[in-house]
Design a protein around this motif. Sequence first.
Motif, PDB file in Angstrom:
ATOM      1  N   THR A  80     -23.221   9.331   6.260  1.00  0.00           N
ATOM      2  CA  THR A  80     -22.126   8.433   5.869  1.00  0.00           C
ATOM      3  C   THR A  80     -21.567   8.797   4.497  1.00  0.00           C
ATOM      4  OG1 THR A  80     -23.676   6.787   5.048  1.00  0.00           O
ATOM      5  CG2 THR A  80     -22.882   6.505   7.306  1.00  0.00           C
ATOM      6  N   THR A  81     -22.369   9.369   3.611  1.00  0.00           N
ATOM      7  CA  THR A  81     -21.862   9.746   2.289  1.00  0.00           C
ATOM      8  C   THR A  81     -20.931  10.955   2.376  1.00  0.00           C
ATOM      9  OG1 THR A  81     -23.784  11.137   1.841  1.00  0.00           O
ATOM     10  CG2 THR A  81     -23.892   8.852   1.067  1.00  0.00           C
ATOM     11  N   LEU A  82     -20.988  11.683   3.478  1.00  0.00           N
ATOM     12  CA  LEU A  82     -20.130  12.858   3.652  1.00  0.00           C
ATOM     13  C   LEU A  82     -18.749  12.494   4.201  1.00  0.00           C
ATOM     14  CD1 LEU A  82     -22.624  15.371   5.343  1.00  0.00           C
ATOM     15  CD2 LEU A  82     -22.160  15.058   2.910  1.00  0.00           C
ATOM     16  N   ILE A  83     -18.634  11.301   4.798  1.00  0.00           N
ATOM     17  CA  ILE A  83     -17.389  10.907   5.471  1.00  0.00           C
ATOM     18  C   ILE A  83     -16.269  10.668   4.458  1.00  0.00           C
ATOM     19  CG2 ILE A  83     -16.268   9.230   6.988  1.00  0.00           C
ATOM     20  CD1 ILE A  83     -19.046   8.695   8.203  1.00  0.00           C
ATOM     21  N   HIS A  84     -15.130  11.275   4.730  1.00  0.00           N
ATOM     22  CA  HIS A  84     -13.947  11.151   3.874  1.00  0.00           C
ATOM     23  C   HIS A  84     -12.778  10.599   4.668  1.00  0.00           C
ATOM     24  CE1 HIS A  84     -16.386  13.529   1.255  1.00  0.00           C
ATOM     25  NE2 HIS A  84     -15.448  13.553   0.334  1.00  0.00           N
ATOM     26  N   LYS A  85     -11.929   9.859   3.982  1.00  0.00           N
ATOM     27  CA  LYS A  85     -10.714   9.351   4.623  1.00  0.00           C
ATOM     28  C   LYS A  85      -9.527  10.139   4.100  1.00  0.00           C
ATOM     29  CE  LYS A  85     -10.969   5.413   1.432  1.00  0.00           C
ATOM     30  NZ  LYS A  85     -11.190   3.977   1.357  1.00  0.00           N
ATOM     31  N   THR A  86      -8.515  10.243   4.942  1.00  0.00           N
ATOM     32  CA  THR A  86      -7.289  10.957   4.615  1.00  0.00           C
ATOM     33  C   THR A  86      -6.197   9.922   4.414  1.00  0.00           C
ATOM     34  OG1 THR A  86      -8.015  12.795   6.012  1.00  0.00           O
ATOM     35  CG2 THR A  86      -5.675  12.736   5.417  1.00  0.00           C
ATOM     36  N   LEU A  87      -5.661   9.876   3.205  1.00  0.00           N
ATOM     37  CA  LEU A  87      -4.640   8.890   2.863  1.00  0.00           C
ATOM     38  C   LEU A  87      -3.328   9.606   2.558  1.00  0.00           C
ATOM     39  CD1 LEU A  87      -6.863   6.789   0.434  1.00  0.00           C
ATOM     40  CD2 LEU A  87      -6.354   6.278   2.833  1.00  0.00           C
ATOM     41  N   VAL A  88      -2.230   9.002   2.987  1.00  0.00           N
ATOM     42  CA  VAL A  88      -0.919   9.588   2.749  1.00  0.00           C
ATOM     43  C   VAL A  88      -0.115   8.621   1.890  1.00  0.00           C
ATOM     44  CG1 VAL A  88       1.147  10.573   3.822  1.00  0.00           C
ATOM     45  CG2 VAL A  88      -1.059  10.729   5.007  1.00  0.00           C
ATOM     46  N   ALA A  89       0.519   9.173   0.854  1.00  0.00           N
ATOM     47  CA  ALA A  89       1.291   8.352  -0.080  1.00  0.00           C
ATOM     48  C   ALA A  89       2.632   9.018  -0.366  1.00  0.00           C
ATOM     49  CB  ALA A  89       0.510   8.166  -1.385  1.00  0.00           C
ATOM     50  N   ARG A  90       3.575   8.207  -0.847  1.00  0.00           N
ATOM     51  CA  ARG A  90       4.911   8.708  -1.182  1.00  0.00           C
ATOM     52  C   ARG A  90       5.138   8.519  -2.677  1.00  0.00           C
ATOM     53  NH1 ARG A  90       8.267   6.630   2.666  1.00  0.00           N
ATOM     54  NH2 ARG A  90       8.635   8.665   3.587  1.00  0.00           N
ATOM     55  N   GLY A  91       5.629   9.575  -3.307  1.00  0.00           N
ATOM     56  CA  GLY A  91       5.958   9.500  -4.728  1.00  0.00           C
ATOM     57  C   GLY A  91       7.371   8.970  -4.933  1.00  0.00           C
ATOM     58  N   VAL A  92       7.723   8.658  -6.189  1.00  0.00           N
ATOM     59  CA  VAL A  92       9.082   8.181  -6.481  1.00  0.00           C
ATOM     60  C   VAL A  92      10.122   9.253  -6.147  1.00  0.00           C
ATOM     61  CG1 VAL A  92       8.503   6.396  -8.177  1.00  0.00           C
ATOM     62  CG2 VAL A  92       8.789   8.735  -8.941  1.00  0.00           C
ATOM     63  N   SER A  93       9.690  10.511  -6.080  1.00  0.00           N
ATOM     64  CA  SER A  93      10.589  11.612  -5.720  1.00  0.00           C
ATOM     65  C   SER A  93      10.866  11.632  -4.216  1.00  0.00           C
ATOM     66  CB  SER A  93       9.950  12.941  -6.109  1.00  0.00           C
ATOM     67  OG  SER A  93       8.799  13.168  -5.293  1.00  0.00           O
ATOM     68  N   ASN A  94      10.162  10.758  -3.474  1.00  0.00           N
ATOM     69  CA  ASN A  94      10.232  10.657  -2.017  1.00  0.00           C
ATOM     70  C   ASN A  94       9.385  11.719  -1.314  1.00  0.00           C
ATOM     71  OD1 ASN A  94      11.083   8.784  -0.164  1.00  0.00           O
ATOM     72  ND2 ASN A  94      12.808  10.029   0.527  1.00  0.00           N
ATOM     73  N   GLU A  95       8.683  12.551  -2.080  1.00  0.00           N
ATOM     74  CA  GLU A  95       7.760  13.540  -1.505  1.00  0.00           C
ATOM     75  C   GLU A  95       6.520  12.828  -0.988  1.00  0.00           C
ATOM     76  OE1 GLU A  95       7.824  17.066  -1.162  1.00  0.00           O
ATOM     77  OE2 GLU A  95       9.939  16.709  -1.583  1.00  0.00           O
ATOM     78  N   LEU A  96       5.925  13.365   0.077  1.00  0.00           N
ATOM     79  CA  LEU A  96       4.670  12.826   0.595  1.00  0.00           C
ATOM     80  C   LEU A  96       3.505  13.662   0.087  1.00  0.00           C
ATOM     81  CD1 LEU A  96       5.463  11.910   4.312  1.00  0.00           C
ATOM     82  CD2 LEU A  96       5.621  10.501   2.274  1.00  0.00           C
ATOM     83  N   TYR A  97       2.386  12.975  -0.152  1.00  0.00           N
ATOM     84  CA  TYR A  97       1.165  13.615  -0.642  1.00  0.00           C
ATOM     85  C   TYR A  97      -0.008  13.132   0.197  1.00  0.00           C
ATOM     86  CZ  TYR A  97       4.161  14.531  -4.625  1.00  0.00           C
ATOM     87  OH  TYR A  97       5.199  14.942  -5.419  1.00  0.00           O
ATOM     88  N   VAL A  98      -1.002  14.006   0.330  1.00  0.00           N
ATOM     89  CA  VAL A  98      -2.198  13.682   1.094  1.00  0.00           C
ATOM     90  C   VAL A  98      -3.389  13.685   0.138  1.00  0.00           C
ATOM     91  CG1 VAL A  98      -3.688  14.420   2.996  1.00  0.00           C
ATOM     92  CG2 VAL A  98      -1.205  14.740   3.159  1.00  0.00           C
TER      93      VAL A  98
END
Length: 152
Positions: free
Chosen positions: A38-56
Amino acid sequence: MAKTIKTNALRILDKNKIKYEAKDSSGLGNSDTPDADTTLIHKTLVARGVSNELYVFIIPLSNELDLKKAASAAREKKIMMLPEKELLPNTGYIKGGCSPIGMKKSYKTFLELGSSFMEQVIVSGGKVKFRVKLKPTDLIQLIGAETADLVK
């Protein structure tokens, strides 16, 4: 091994000859699961910057993304989490099955700095309750990720 699910993420790993272990994670995260996994498990989150670019952002499951640190890593003034309804059209994945491997487009991706020193990490394999265990160095190289301090 019994019938294996072949997701886009797994096809990409195979094509790049990267060693991995596919896991049906319906049992992971339960109280009867060894803590080591369980300590190895990672989540993938996606966010948007004010520039409208997406980041992971790829962070340990038990941690929370620090939006200020994430914005700093992405060189944005501010970032906001991507609304769930925008996840599928932008990444090709749904919530709970969002893999950092094989998204529709190649987004600037960051892995939590501490995770880069782990022997292995577990990320989504591209379907809900389906995960992939691999070396963080292989993941970083495959998806062109950078490492950064991202968690609270």
